[in-house]
Design a protein around this motif. Sequence first.
Motif, PDB file in Angstrom:
ATOM      1  N   LYS A  21      53.094  50.033  48.250  1.00  0.00           N
ATOM      2  CA  LYS A  21      52.979  51.443  48.654  1.00  0.00           C
ATOM      3  C   LYS A  21      51.569  51.759  49.127  1.00  0.00           C
ATOM      4  CE  LYS A  21      56.787  53.362  45.946  1.00  0.00           C
ATOM      5  NZ  LYS A  21      57.180  54.365  44.903  1.00  0.00           N
ATOM      6  N   GLU A  22      50.576  51.197  48.435  1.00  0.00           N
ATOM      7  CA  GLU A  22      49.193  51.405  48.849  1.00  0.00           C
ATOM      8  C   GLU A  22      48.916  50.716  50.175  1.00  0.00           C
ATOM      9  OE1 GLU A  22      45.004  50.639  49.527  1.00  0.00           O
ATOM     10  OE2 GLU A  22      46.533  49.123  49.144  1.00  0.00           O
ATOM     11  N   LEU A 121      44.974  54.526  42.742  1.00  0.00           N
ATOM     12  CA  LEU A 121      45.417  53.663  41.647  1.00  0.00           C
ATOM     13  C   LEU A 121      46.904  53.878  41.359  1.00  0.00           C
ATOM     14  CD1 LEU A 121      42.397  54.063  39.177  1.00  0.00           C
ATOM     15  CD2 LEU A 121      42.984  52.006  40.471  1.00  0.00           C
ATOM     16  N   GLY A 122      47.349  55.117  41.527  1.00  0.00           N
ATOM     17  CA  GLY A 122      48.736  55.461  41.205  1.00  0.00           C
ATOM     18  C   GLY A 122      49.774  54.825  42.109  1.00  0.00           C
ATOM     19  N   LEU A 123      49.348  54.295  43.256  1.00  0.00           N
ATOM     20  CA  LEU A 123      50.306  53.654  44.163  1.00  0.00           C
ATOM     21  C   LEU A 123      50.503  52.171  43.857  1.00  0.00           C
ATOM     22  CD1 LEU A 123      49.703  55.234  47.688  1.00  0.00           C
ATOM     23  CD2 LEU A 123      51.453  55.753  45.996  1.00  0.00           C
ATOM     24  N   HIS A 124      49.894  51.694  42.778  1.00  0.00           N
ATOM     25  CA  HIS A 124      50.079  50.308  42.349  1.00  0.00           C
ATOM     26  C   HIS A 124      50.975  50.280  41.118  1.00  0.00           C
ATOM     27  CE1 HIS A 124      46.306  50.262  44.636  1.00  0.00           C
ATOM     28  NE2 HIS A 124      46.496  48.972  44.824  1.00  0.00           N
ATOM     29  N   ARG A 125      51.877  49.321  41.078  1.00  0.00           N
ATOM     30  CA  ARG A 125      52.699  49.154  39.875  1.00  0.00           C
ATOM     31  C   ARG A 125      52.658  47.685  39.458  1.00  0.00           C
ATOM     32  NH1 ARG A 125      57.716  46.909  40.051  1.00  0.00           N
ATOM     33  NH2 ARG A 125      58.485  46.280  42.102  1.00  0.00           N
ATOM     34  N   PHE A 126      52.837  47.460  38.167  1.00  0.00           N
ATOM     35  CA  PHE A 126      52.812  46.095  37.653  1.00  0.00           C
ATOM     36  C   PHE A 126      54.236  45.570  37.497  1.00  0.00           C
ATOM     37  CE2 PHE A 126      48.661  47.683  36.757  1.00  0.00           C
ATOM     38  CZ  PHE A 126      47.839  46.572  36.921  1.00  0.00           C
ATOM     39  N   TYR A 127      54.413  44.312  37.840  1.00  0.00           N
ATOM     40  CA  TYR A 127      55.743  43.704  37.742  1.00  0.00           C
ATOM     41  C   TYR A 127      56.182  43.651  36.277  1.00  0.00           C
ATOM     42  CZ  TYR A 127      55.036  42.264  42.594  1.00  0.00           C
ATOM     43  OH  TYR A 127      54.812  42.264  43.950  1.00  0.00           O
ATOM     44  N   PRO A 128      57.472  43.830  36.032  1.00  0.00           N
ATOM     45  CA  PRO A 128      57.983  43.859  34.649  1.00  0.00           C
ATOM     46  C   PRO A 128      57.623  42.598  33.867  1.00  0.00           C
ATOM     47  CG  PRO A 128      59.683  44.567  36.198  1.00  0.00           C
ATOM     48  CD  PRO A 128      58.543  44.056  37.025  1.00  0.00           C
ATOM     49  N   GLY A 129      57.079  42.808  32.670  1.00  0.00           N
ATOM     50  CA  GLY A 129      56.771  41.694  31.770  1.00  0.00           C
ATOM     51  C   GLY A 129      55.409  41.061  31.974  1.00  0.00           C
TER      52      GLY A 129
END
Length: 260
Positions: A21-22, A121-129
């Motif tokens: 997204k970023e 920063l809010g447009l980054h997400r971490f992969y599950p686990g």
Amino acid sequence: MTAQPTILALDFDGVICDGLKEYFETAWRSYCNIWLQTDETPPDNLAEKFYRLRPVIETGWEMPVLIAALLAGVAEEQILQDWNAIAPAIVQETHLQSAAIAQKLDFLRDKWITDDLASWLGLHRFYPGVIEKLNSLMNSPIQVFIVTTKEGRFVQQLLAQQGIHLPAKSVFGKENKRPKYKILHELITAAETLPASLWFVEDRMKTLELVAQQSNLDTVKLYLADWGYNTSDEQQAAQNHDRIQLLSLSQFADDFSTWG
């Protein structure tokens, strides 16, 4: 066969963190600025097309050029097959320079970060686990390093938001300005535990192939993250490669014995 590494080297974008997204937002802002686009609302489905084609991008200047290609009507399949010819052709046709595009993109991203760090920063997400996996390694004897083309300070900020505090010496970012294979060799040379067993997880097949070509890295175990920015063709190439193994997100989050 070593049950686990003594050194675990990880790429960041496409392995630990999903910044699509970023990437798109920065690419779109850069496109609007460079191509003098007055309507700053991106067309429907443009972001989805950009996400699908993200694997073709090697360096930052290509991001707004990819948007230019899509808006010019270049087919997705053609971009996947022939991006290395399409990108420089667009730059040449529009009388631009890749270095100037990169400079503008970096400037706009830095301005965004300065003006509104929280939204960036809010447009980054971490992969599950993944965060859970990193947490489990923090107090283990395994040395964890991030080897990325993202700026190290941003990697540290993003991880700190999740409670992962890596020292600066454990993060090799864009500012290091040398190939990943050279950094991996430095990590082995400086290893605290001998003999060193280094495992490297990356989502770019070309990067892994380059590491595999280095005679001084012939003991490094190489993994292509199948959840990252790569294509089905690249995943197939990894499965057919004698050094590179295809790794799933569930394997990554699990015990090292499942990695193969």
